[in-house]
Design a protein around this motif. Structure first.
Motif, mmCIF file in Angstrom:
data_model
loop_
_atom_site.group_PDB
_atom_site.id
_atom_site.type_symbol
_atom_site.label_atom_id
_atom_site.label_comp_id
_atom_site.label_asym_id
_atom_site.label_seq_id
_atom_site.Cartn_x
_atom_site.Cartn_y
_atom_site.Cartn_z
ATOM 1 N N ASP A 151 4.134 12.726 22.634
ATOM 2 C CA ASP A 151 3.862 12.961 21.423
ATOM 3 C C ASP A 151 4.667 13.908 19.691
ATOM 4 O OD1 ASP A 151 1.397 11.320 22.826
ATOM 5 O OD2 ASP A 151 0.855 13.115 24.096
ATOM 6 N N ASN A 152 5.074 15.051 21.001
ATOM 7 C CA ASN A 152 5.990 16.049 19.909
ATOM 8 C C ASN A 152 7.091 14.946 19.531
ATOM 9 O OD1 ASN A 152 7.096 15.687 21.915
ATOM 10 N ND2 ASN A 152 8.495 17.547 21.654
ATOM 11 N N GLN A 171 6.471 12.069 18.113
ATOM 12 C CA GLN A 171 6.256 10.226 17.549
ATOM 13 C C GLN A 171 6.771 10.095 15.850
ATOM 14 O OE1 GLN A 171 4.995 7.195 19.187
ATOM 15 N NE2 GLN A 171 5.981 9.120 20.679
ATOM 16 N N MET A 172 6.214 11.944 15.142
ATOM 17 C CA MET A 172 5.897 11.478 13.640
ATOM 18 C C MET A 172 7.821 10.880 13.160
ATOM 19 S SD MET A 172 6.977 15.424 11.939
ATOM 20 C CE MET A 172 8.493 15.839 12.299
ATOM 21 N N MET A 173 9.394 11.357 14.203
ATOM 22 C CA MET A 173 9.941 10.940 13.540
ATOM 23 C C MET A 173 10.450 9.788 13.758
ATOM 24 S SD MET A 173 11.616 13.252 12.233
ATOM 25 C CE MET A 173 13.208 12.479 12.822
ATOM 26 N N GLU A 174 9.325 8.507 14.523
ATOM 27 C CA GLU A 174 9.301 7.182 14.953
ATOM 28 C C GLU A 174 9.681 6.521 13.123
ATOM 29 O OE1 GLU A 174 10.244 5.333 17.427
ATOM 30 O OE2 GLU A 174 10.525 7.410 18.203
ATOM 31 N N ASP A 175 8.628 7.221 12.288
ATOM 32 C CA ASP A 175 9.158 6.793 10.789
ATOM 33 C C ASP A 175 9.865 7.126 9.782
ATOM 34 O OD1 ASP A 175 5.812 6.056 11.592
ATOM 35 O OD2 ASP A 175 4.681 7.642 10.551
ATOM 36 N N HIS A 176 10.707 8.286 10.365
ATOM 37 C CA HIS A 176 12.059 8.106 9.972
ATOM 38 C C HIS A 176 12.792 7.383 9.935
ATOM 39 C CE1 HIS A 176 11.619 12.274 7.496
ATOM 40 N NE2 HIS A 176 10.365 12.313 8.996
ATOM 41 N N TYR A 212 9.890 17.300 5.061
ATOM 42 C CA TYR A 212 9.459 15.823 4.358
ATOM 43 C C TYR A 212 10.434 15.242 3.609
ATOM 44 C CZ TYR A 212 6.590 17.686 8.343
ATOM 45 O OH TYR A 212 5.769 17.703 9.795
#
Length: 336
Positions: free
Chosen positions: A60-61, A63-68, A199
């Motif tokens: 989970d921690n 997952q944010m970078m998958e958008d990057h 960001y």
């Protein structure tokens, strides 16, 4: 089944497994760290920001970078003449089986997910390296030394009432900085602003992050905080210089940057050029090795005084020797 048949069957089975093992071993290049080694220091083997490959991608921690990764893929598609994603998938699909064999254990991802992972991770790595070749082509500067070492190299710190907190200048060997008050809320304020700037894209200017990095370069220890405080640049309401030093040393941990638009790149270049001057390097070495404490200064002065006394005594001895070996003028006249 006879004894010979059992022996042959067992031998064939083991030979098959050995051959399979040899084949797998020769192709495997990616391994999962075994449990006993991981338990020594779990954080050493866990990605903190981004996952590359299948082992950590579901956490989970991260997952944010998958958008990057998707953003990097889009940038590649925009730069290349071939901007059809199907072309990339078609190029990678024949390599799926070979890629799976690189892992020491079976990968449970289905084919679409596995190919998606290869494309996203691969394009991210390619574009990241492209950008680094480009944080290296543009950046002709290196980080500056801390305040103590800069002062040794004839850099003087002066307080100035600039237009803003980020208005830093370097003129004629003087580092001009706006005053900064350090209080209980300072760390929280900086951390939240830096997190917000993380960001932004690399094309944006990160003023707070670059300013914090600038101070992180200047401050390594309580001595550096004391120097800046003595010149009115830091107003330390916390009272403890060591606490302030530790705060700035940790503010940029796990923070990306500086980017290609580093605000203080030119200042770093000019400061390093100043410090690398022959006279300033000589002064820095003198102060570091011989004038770094009151006792060292006293020792140097004593050595200089002793040298002067020795020279004076030698000169006096030479003069006395000359007087004793040279006849008086009256005696010289009588001889003539």
């Amino acid at each position: 089944m006879g004894s010979n048949d059992v022996t042959q069957a067992c031998s064939n089975s083991l030979n098959g497994k050995l051959n399979q093992l040899s084949m797998e071993r020769s192709q495997c290049t990616i391994y999962r760290v075994h449990k006993h080694l991981r338990n020594v220091n779990m954080k050493a083997y866990e990605p903190e920001v981004i996952a590359i490959g299948p082992y950590h991608r579901s956490k989970d921690n991260l997952q944010m970078m998958e958008d990057h990764k998707l953003c990097y893929l889009r940038l590649i598609l925009e730069r290349k003449e071939i901007n059809n994603i199907e072309t990339y998938v078609s190029a990678i699909e024949p390599l799926e089986e070979e890629a799976r064999k690189c892992y020491a254990e079976p990968i449970t991802l289905n084919s679409p997910d596995f190919l998606e992972m290869l494309i996203l991770d691969g394009c991210f790595i390619i574009d990241l390296n492209f950008r680094e070749d480009e944080d290296n082509e543009r950046r002709r500067w290196r980080f500056i030394n801390n305040a103590t070492e800069l002062r040794e190299a004839n850099v003087k710190f002066k307080r100035t009432e600039g237009v803003s907190l980020f208005d830093l200048r370097f003129e004629d060997g003087n580092m001009l900085l706006s005053p900064l008050t350090i209080e209980d809320r300072t760390e929280s304020l900086f951390r939240n602003l830096v997190a917000y700037e993380q960001y932004f894209g690399d094309g944006q200017t990160n003023y707070v992050t670059d300013y914090v990095k600038f101070l992180d370069c200047l401050i390594d220890s309580s001595r550096d905080v004391a120097i800046l405080s003595r010149h009115g640049i830091i107003d330390n309401w916390l009272g403890d210089d060591e606490v302030v030093a530790n705060m700035f040393n940790k503010l940029t941990d796990s923070v990306a940057g500086p980017g290609t638009h580093f605000v203080y790149a030119n200042i770093f270049h000019v400061v390093n050029k100043h410090c690398n001057g022959r006279r300033n390097r000589w002064m820095a070495k003198l102060r570091r090795n011989y004038l770094n404490s009151p006792w060292a200064v006293i020792s140097v002065l004593f050595a200089v005084l002793l040298l002067l006394l020795t020279v004076t005594q030698t000169v006096c001895s030479i003069l006395q020797e000359c007087e004793s070996t040279t006849p008086p003028l009256k005696a010289q006249a009588q001889l003539v």
